[in-house]
Design an enzyme around this catalytic site. Structure first.
Site, PDB file in Angstrom:
ATOM      1  NE  ARG A   1      -9.957   8.482   7.784  1.00  0.00           N
ATOM      2  CZ  ARG A   1      -9.461   8.790   8.985  1.00  0.00           C
ATOM      3  NH1 ARG A   1      -8.197   8.550   9.270  1.00  0.00           N
ATOM      4  NH2 ARG A   1     -10.229   9.335   9.914  1.00  0.00           N
TER       5      ARG A   1
ATOM      6  CG  ASP B   1       1.385   2.660 -13.837  1.00  0.00           C
ATOM      7  OD1 ASP B   1       0.995   1.474 -13.762  1.00  0.00           O
ATOM      8  OD2 ASP B   1       0.615   3.608 -14.055  1.00  0.00           O
TER       9      ASP B   1
HETATM   10  C1  LIG Z   1      -5.947   2.790 -15.414  1.00  0.00           C
HETATM   11  C2  LIG Z   1      -4.547   3.161 -15.186  1.00  0.00           C
HETATM   12  C3  LIG Z   1      -4.175   4.028 -14.148  1.00  0.00           C
HETATM   13  C4  LIG Z   1      -5.198   4.713 -13.252  1.00  0.00           C
HETATM   14  O1  LIG Z   1      -5.884   3.825 -12.460  1.00  0.00           O
HETATM   15  P1  LIG Z   1      -7.418   4.030 -11.970  1.00  0.00           P
HETATM   16  O2  LIG Z   1      -7.694   2.800 -11.204  1.00  0.00           O
HETATM   17  O3  LIG Z   1      -8.259   4.192 -13.206  1.00  0.00           O
HETATM   18  O4  LIG Z   1      -7.436   5.273 -11.148  1.00  0.00           O
HETATM   19  C5  LIG Z   1      -2.829   4.272 -13.953  1.00  0.00           C
HETATM   20  N1  LIG Z   1      -1.892   3.727 -14.763  1.00  0.00           N
HETATM   21  C6  LIG Z   1      -2.207   2.911 -15.781  1.00  0.00           C
HETATM   22  C7  LIG Z   1      -1.119   2.346 -16.625  1.00  0.00           C
HETATM   23  C8  LIG Z   1      -3.532   2.594 -16.031  1.00  0.00           C
HETATM   24  O5  LIG Z   1      -3.845   1.796 -17.057  1.00  0.00           O
END
Ligand SMILES: *Cc1c(COP(=O)(O)O)cnc(C)c1O
Length: 382
Positions: free
Chosen positions: A52, A177
């Site tokens: 971990r 993101d």
């Molecule tokens: C899919 C996605 C997430 C979340 O990711 P997971 O791996 O499904 O938990 C976050 N931001 C964007 C833009 C995504 O497309």
């Protein structure tokens, strides 16, 4: 944009991935172990004591991710949302406020509105394309401006450098993101962002066979806090998942080139199609975010949405008739996917400020032969 040392594709293939010193294996070994023999109490070989806290396969991925985003520290998690949760619970406390894109990923909105809210973290969705709206939403307690660009599923573009300035003036962090663009097309840390978030499930893994997430930062203090949380909260990427993402990363550049070449052809085709009301693709010159995208991205990506002149029934019909495009959620894999965001990926946003139009169809354009993709859309829309 991409200035540090070896080129992007060289880093994707080599960063963190030197041949194994013990055997010469060219590919980083998959270390399926929970624990590590100590040479005397506390005598760790290579710093590993428990998986971990650290695992060599995960380390290889984390170093590669940091190199690709031009950060100093990468951290790999069990999913994109696990990465987001770890980040929010590290930088926020009860009373903290988060401003997020009005059309952020539905799961991010759900995490804030259904989970973080119960712990006293407040949030305000705003149109991050409108700097005045962002300034108006900021509070003394704002800790995070959460940006996604391009957004999912509307492909809106936000100006990362501009948002970084506004967030920093308010004493907040800018989180980007970067899942849709991938580091191949956009490196937010170089534009002033403090944290990059990824769902490695998407383009980084690239083969629709692994769920994972990542955070990348440059600030040493933030890096230390997040690394502490990664271990303390424990939502780590398992070694096999890390190994799969690492394998995917190596071809990110060539895959993205094909994804976006195909997407550009499809955008052009859809623009000329009578069943289509609007095409949302930042590569189109009349897309409202086109100029900013051209400034901060090195390409326009493989995601595209369009609206059907015939409304929701026509959108559902196109999704159900497609054959080469598979009707499925998720994105970023080599195979083309089609979906209806209002009823699928973004159903949880129904009735909220993040609700998406019912006549919208989203494509994750894969790397198949583009003629086959065009023919499939033509019959699906026919
Ligand atoms: C899919 C996605 C997430 C979340 O990711 P997971 O791996 O499904 O938990 C976050 N931001 C964007 C833009 C995504 O497309």
């Amino acid at each position: 944009m991409d200035t540090a040392g070896p080129g992007f594709n060289t880093r994707a293939i080599h960063a963190g991935q030197d041949p194994d010193p013990a055997t010469g294996a060219v590919i980083p070994p998959l270390h399926l172990t929970t624990t590590y023999k100590q040479d005397g109490v506390g005598g760790l070989r290579g710093g590993y004591e428990y998986s971990r806290s650290g695992n060599p396969t995960r380390t290889a991925l984390q170093e590669a991710l940091a190199a690709l985003e031009q950060g100093t520290t990468g951290l790999a998690f069990a999913s994109g949302l696990a990465a987001e949760d770890t980040l929010l619970r590290t930088v926020c406390a009860p009373g903290s406020h988060v401003v997020l894109a009005g059309d952020a990923y539905g799961g991010t909105f759900r995490l804030l509105s259904k989970v973080a809210a119960r712990w006293g973290v407040e949030h305000t969705p705003v149109d991050l394309g409108d700097p005045e709206a962002l300034r108006a939403a900021l509070r003394p307690s704002t800790r995070v401006v959460w940006c996604e660009t391009p957004t999912n599923p509307l492909l809106n573009i936000a100006d990362i450098a501009l948002l970084a300035g506004i967030a920093h003036d308010a004493g907040a962090l800018l989180v980007v993101d970067n899942t849709f663009a991938s580091p191949y097309l956009q490196q937010p840390l170089t534009l002033g962002a403090d944290v990059v978030v990824h769902s490695t499930t998407k383009y980084l893994g690239g083969h629709s066979d692994v769920v994972g997430g990542a955070l990348v930062v440059s600030d040493p203090e933030l890096a230390e806090q997040l690394a502490f949380s990664q271990n303390a909260m424990g939502a780590v990427a398992g070694p096999f998942d890390a190994w799969l993402v690492l394998r995917g990363l190596k071809t990110l550049g060539v895959r993205m080139d094909r994804h976006q070449a195909n997407a550009a052809r499809i955008a052009e085709f859809l623009l000329g199609h009578p069943a289509v009301g609007a095409v949302l693709y930042p590569g189109l010159p009349d897309h409202p975010g086109h100029e900013i995208a051209a400034k901060q991205m090195s390409g326009f990506g493989g995601m595209l949405s369009f609206r059907l002149a015939g409304g929701e029934p026509a959108a559902l019909r196109a999704c159900e008739r497609a054959r080469v495009f598979t009707l499925a959620e998720s994105l970023g894999g080599v195979e083309s996917l089609i979906e209806h965001p209002a009823r699928m990926t973004h159903a949880s946003a129904a009735g909220s400020p993040l609700e998406v139009p019912a006549d919208l169809v989203r494509l994750s354009v894969g790397i198949e032969d583009v003629e086959d993709l065009l023919a499939d859309l033509d019959q699906a829309l026919g």
